[in-house]
Structures are given as C-alpha cells and as structure tokens.
Design an enzyme around this catalytic site. Structure first.
Site, PDB file in Angstrom:
ATOM      1  N   SER A  17       0.844  -1.190   0.000  1.00  0.00           N
ATOM      2  CA  SER A  17       0.000   0.000   0.000  1.00  0.00           C
ATOM      3  C   SER A  17       0.879   1.239   0.000  1.00  0.00           C
ATOM      4  O   SER A  17       2.019   1.209   0.479  1.00  0.00           O
ATOM      5  CB  SER A  17      -0.897   0.006   1.244  1.00  0.00           C
ATOM      6  OG  SER A  17      -1.519   1.264   1.425  1.00  0.00           O
ATOM      7  N   TYR A  20      -1.201  -0.476  10.395  1.00  0.00           N
ATOM      8  CA  TYR A  20      -1.374  -0.977   9.030  1.00  0.00           C
ATOM      9  C   TYR A  20      -0.201  -0.531   8.162  1.00  0.00           C
ATOM     10  O   TYR A  20       0.395  -1.318   7.420  1.00  0.00           O
ATOM     11  CB  TYR A  20      -2.688  -0.453   8.470  1.00  0.00           C
ATOM     12  CG  TYR A  20      -2.932  -0.771   7.010  1.00  0.00           C
ATOM     13  CD1 TYR A  20      -3.443  -2.002   6.628  1.00  0.00           C
ATOM     14  CD2 TYR A  20      -2.668   0.169   6.013  1.00  0.00           C
ATOM     15  CE1 TYR A  20      -3.681  -2.296   5.287  1.00  0.00           C
ATOM     16  CE2 TYR A  20      -2.906  -0.110   4.683  1.00  0.00           C
ATOM     17  CZ  TYR A  20      -3.409  -1.339   4.325  1.00  0.00           C
ATOM     18  OH  TYR A  20      -3.637  -1.632   3.006  1.00  0.00           O
TER      19      TYR A  20
END
Length: 469
Positions: A358, A371
């Site tokens: 990501s 995350y």
C-alpha cells in the site's frame, strides 16, 4: 523521408471509428467531484490487455530496446510510427515489419534537432489524423568518460539527445495525446538515473532529470487524460512475452463466499481451485501450502500474497490484541507463506512473488500507523528477498495501491468529505478500482517482466508524487 503503407492505415482508421468501449460508471461522489472540475472519468474496458485501434510514436525504433518495443506494440495491434537517423537501417526494419504484417511506418529523424523533431510530429499528426495514444521516448546516447574530461560539445550532444528531445517531443505530442482522450507517455530511462555509475555522469544526469520529469508531467497532465510513466532498465538483452492463462489456487476465510467465486470462475472456464484458510494461523498456512503442493505436483510459478486487514485508530488506542492480529495477518503470514512456498517456486525454475502492499507503507497517514508499518515491512521484505532468492530464479516484487474501492475502506467511501479530499489529491481525479491494480500484478507475473526484481510499483493515480497539495 517518410515511409507509409496506406492499406493498413485505412484499415486502422475504420477499426478505430468502430470502437465503442464500455465505460465503468463512477460513483455519485466522484461525479460530484468531476462536476466541480476536480477529476476525470475512469476508462476501464473489458479488453484491458488489447491496444487495437490505438496509435504510437516510438523514437529510435530500429534497434535494441526501441525495436523490441515497436514489435511488442505491433503484436498488441498498435499502429506505429517510428524514426531513426540511419535511413538504410530504417528501411531494413520496415521491410522486415511489412513481411510480418506489422502496421509500422517510419521516417528519418535526428531527434537532437528541434526542427527535425517538429517535422517528425507534423508527420505523425498527418498519419494519425491529429490523434496519438502513445508516445515512447526511447532515443538515448552516452559517453563513458570521467566527468572532468567531458567536453562542452559532448555535454550538449547528450543533453539534447536524451533530455531536450524527450521534453520537446512531449510538448509537441501533448495536443495529439489530449485529442485521443487516453494518452500515455513512457520514457525509457535507466538505473543510471538512480545510482552513481563511474564515468557516466552526464548520461546519469539526463536519466535522473527524466525520472523527475515523469513525476511532474504525471501530475500536470493527468487532467488531460494523459498518463506519464518511466521504465528504468539495467543492462538489457531481449524482452520475453507469453500469453496469460495460469492455473490458480486461492483461499479465503469465508467458505460460502469462496464457493460462490469458484462457481463463477468455473462458469467462465477459468482454471481455479481453492480452500478455506485463515492466513493468520501458522497451522492453516502450512495446510494451505500442502494443498498447493499436491495440486501443482510440487511446483509453483507464482505466489501472490494479497491478504490484508487494517484498523483505523489512533496509535495510542491500539490494543495488544489488535497489534497481534494486524501484524500476523499482514506481515507474518506473507513472510511465512514465502518460506513455505520457496521450495515449490525454486522447483518451477522461474518463480515469482508479488506482495500486495500500500502507499501507506510509503507516506504517513493519520490513524493507520500499524497498518502502514506492516506495509512498510512488506516493501523492505520485497527488496531483501529479491536479492537473497534471485540465485534460485525467484523474482520478488510488490504492488503498492493507493485508495482502491474495496470493502477495507467501505466506511471511508461513505464519507463525502474524505472522497472529495482524496479526489483532489490524486492528479487523475478519482479513486482507484480493483481493475486498476490486477493488471499490474499480472504484468509482474509475466515473463515480459523477467528483469524486474525488488521493485515497489505504486498504483495510485499519481497521489504519492503529487507535490501540488
């Protein structure tokens, strides 16, 4: 001197006029953003791997990487115009391409000359009726010479050929690319633009400038539906290409959801099998890999590590249980599955690992610290395994998407202020679709990417490189 085959050109024009691609409708929130002038519609068609009906200019297409690009695009159905300085060499290539029915025209051009660049683009405009889909800036030269011995003439020659020509041709091509409504520029750069290489200072400087030009044009021209990207090769021999059509094994935690997908894939004729698995469990990961080993007779060509989860929460509020769950699901599972898959990938003789990371692993995002940490870890694991396992013919790469419309960010998608803010930050003016990411993963699995290793490929519409915020 120009060389044009009018027969295929007429066929191209008829085919181009007959095209009517189906557009994926954007959400109501994105429509509002576009109405305010902040975005452009996504243009996602069913034939994502076809370029039929499109046009391209490839500079320096008579030899090396340039010729390989011409022939590769021609196989995808692109109508191409190319150029080179040597007329005899160009004619030889055109005869070869004509014999294989490749739709290629060409003209003699020294791209270091502004006048010849303008003449080249006038010819392209005439051949393709004022529209151009693809510009490949490929031409380059270099001198192996210590920096203190580079003459002013050598400096000017390298700069005008490598950088001036690429920038000027992009300027000249802009109205044609814009008129096509889906323009794409690809610069052929070099790893010399990232690394220090002895006796290649000026060449490296032009490639470094090209890398940054890529980012700047990507932001500035996205509003015109023109994408800008760059390929930075090392030492290249020849490209490889094979068709898609892999036999796939997948897994999911939800058995009912998995069965539904397997039925849909079977109805489409896809070769996909699967089993339930919670990848946060070491025991289930081992069982999964035993199933894969049995299904594929001890060999595996591709491992795509895609499972991930996240919690939108301030760092101070993250509990030990949440920490363990996220790190186990996002990073530990990916690392362990790579370990388990290693002998199968090695046995295949050409293994490929692709992590789904990501942009959160590249930039700071509020409320996503844990995350983001797992994605940063994946990005670095990509580089380390790429170096450590290359000797086993295993490549490792990573895709880092931006905000993609998936269930993971469903709550955020319902926040109109969030969508409007992100749409403004993304030069392409929209959030991503899963169809934007999947082809990039597929490319990294193809033999066509056989020399791509240890890379984190960002798929975010230009958000990370956008300095205009």
């Amino acid at each position: 001197m120009s060389h044009v085959n009018t027969a295929w050109l007429d066929l191209f024009r008829l085919g181009s006029q007959a095209r009517n691609p189906r557009l994926r409708l954007s959400t109501e929130r994105e429509k509002k953003a576009m109405a305010a002038g902040d975005g452009c519609r996504p243009n996602i068609t069913d034939d994502r791997w076809s370029l039929r009906g499109t046009t391209a200019l490839v500079t320096g297409g008579s030899r090396g990487i340039g010729r390989a690009i011409v022939e590769e695009l021609a196989r995808f159905g692109v109508a191409i115009h190319t150029c080179c300085r040597n007329e005899e060499e160009l004619n030889k290539c055109l005869q070869r391409w004509q014999a294989t029915n490749f739709p290629v025209t060409g003209s003699v051009c020294d791209v270091s000359s502004p006048v010849e660049r303008e003449n080249l683009m006038d010819e392209v405009r005439s051949i393709f009726d004022g529209k151009l889909n693809i510009l490949i800036n490929n031409v380059a030269i270099g001198y192996i010479n210590p920096a203190i011995k580079v003459t002013l003439e050598e400096y000017k020659h390298v700069m005008s050929t490598n950088l001036d020509s690429a920038f000027h041709l992009s300027q000249l091509a802009h109205p044609l690319l814009k008129a096509s409504a889906r323009g794409s520029i690809v610069f052929i750069s070099s790893v010399a633009g990232f690394l220090g290489i002895n006796k290649a200072s000026v060449y490296g400087a032009t490639k470094g400038a090209m890398n940054q030009l890529t980012r700047s044009l990507a932001c500035e021209w996205a509003k015109d539906n023109i994408r800008t990207n760059c390929v930075a090769p090392g030492v290249i021999r020849t490209p490889l290409v094979r068709p898609l059509g892999a036999t796939v094994y997948t897994c999911a935690r939800n058995e009912a959801e998995l069965k539904k997908c397997l039925q849909q894939w079977e109805a489409k004729g896809f070769k996909v099998a699967g089993s339930t698995c919670d990848v946060s469990s070491p025991v289930e990961r081992e069982k999964l890999m035993e199933n894969v080993k049995s299904a594929f007779h001890g060999k595996l060509d591709i491992l795509v590590s895609n499972a991930g989860t996240g919690i939108m929460k301030p760092a101070l509020g993250v509990t030990p249980e949440e920490y363990k769950f996220i790190t186990t699901t996002n990073f530990e599972s990916a690392f362990h599955l790579c370990q388990l898959a290693h002998p199968l990938l090695k046995a295949s003789g050409r293994g490929t690992i692709v992590f789904n990371s990501s942009v959160a692993g590249l930039v700071g995002i509020d409320m996503f610290c844990l995350y983001a940490a797992t994605k940063g870890a994946l990005n670095q694991l990509t580089r380390n395994l790429a170096c450590e396992w290359a000797k086993d013919n295993i490549r490792t790469n990573c895709v880092a998407p931006g905000y993609i419309k998936t269930p993971l960010i469903q709550n955020a998608l319902e926040d109109e202020a969030f969508v409007a803010g992100e749409t403004h930050r993304i030069p392409m003016g929209r959030l991503g679709e899963v169809q934007d990411v999947a082809p990039v993963v597929a490319f990294l699995c193809l033999p066509a990417s056989s020399f791509v290793n240890g890379q984190v490929v960002v798929v975010d519409g230009g958000r990370v490189v956008n300095g205009n915020i």
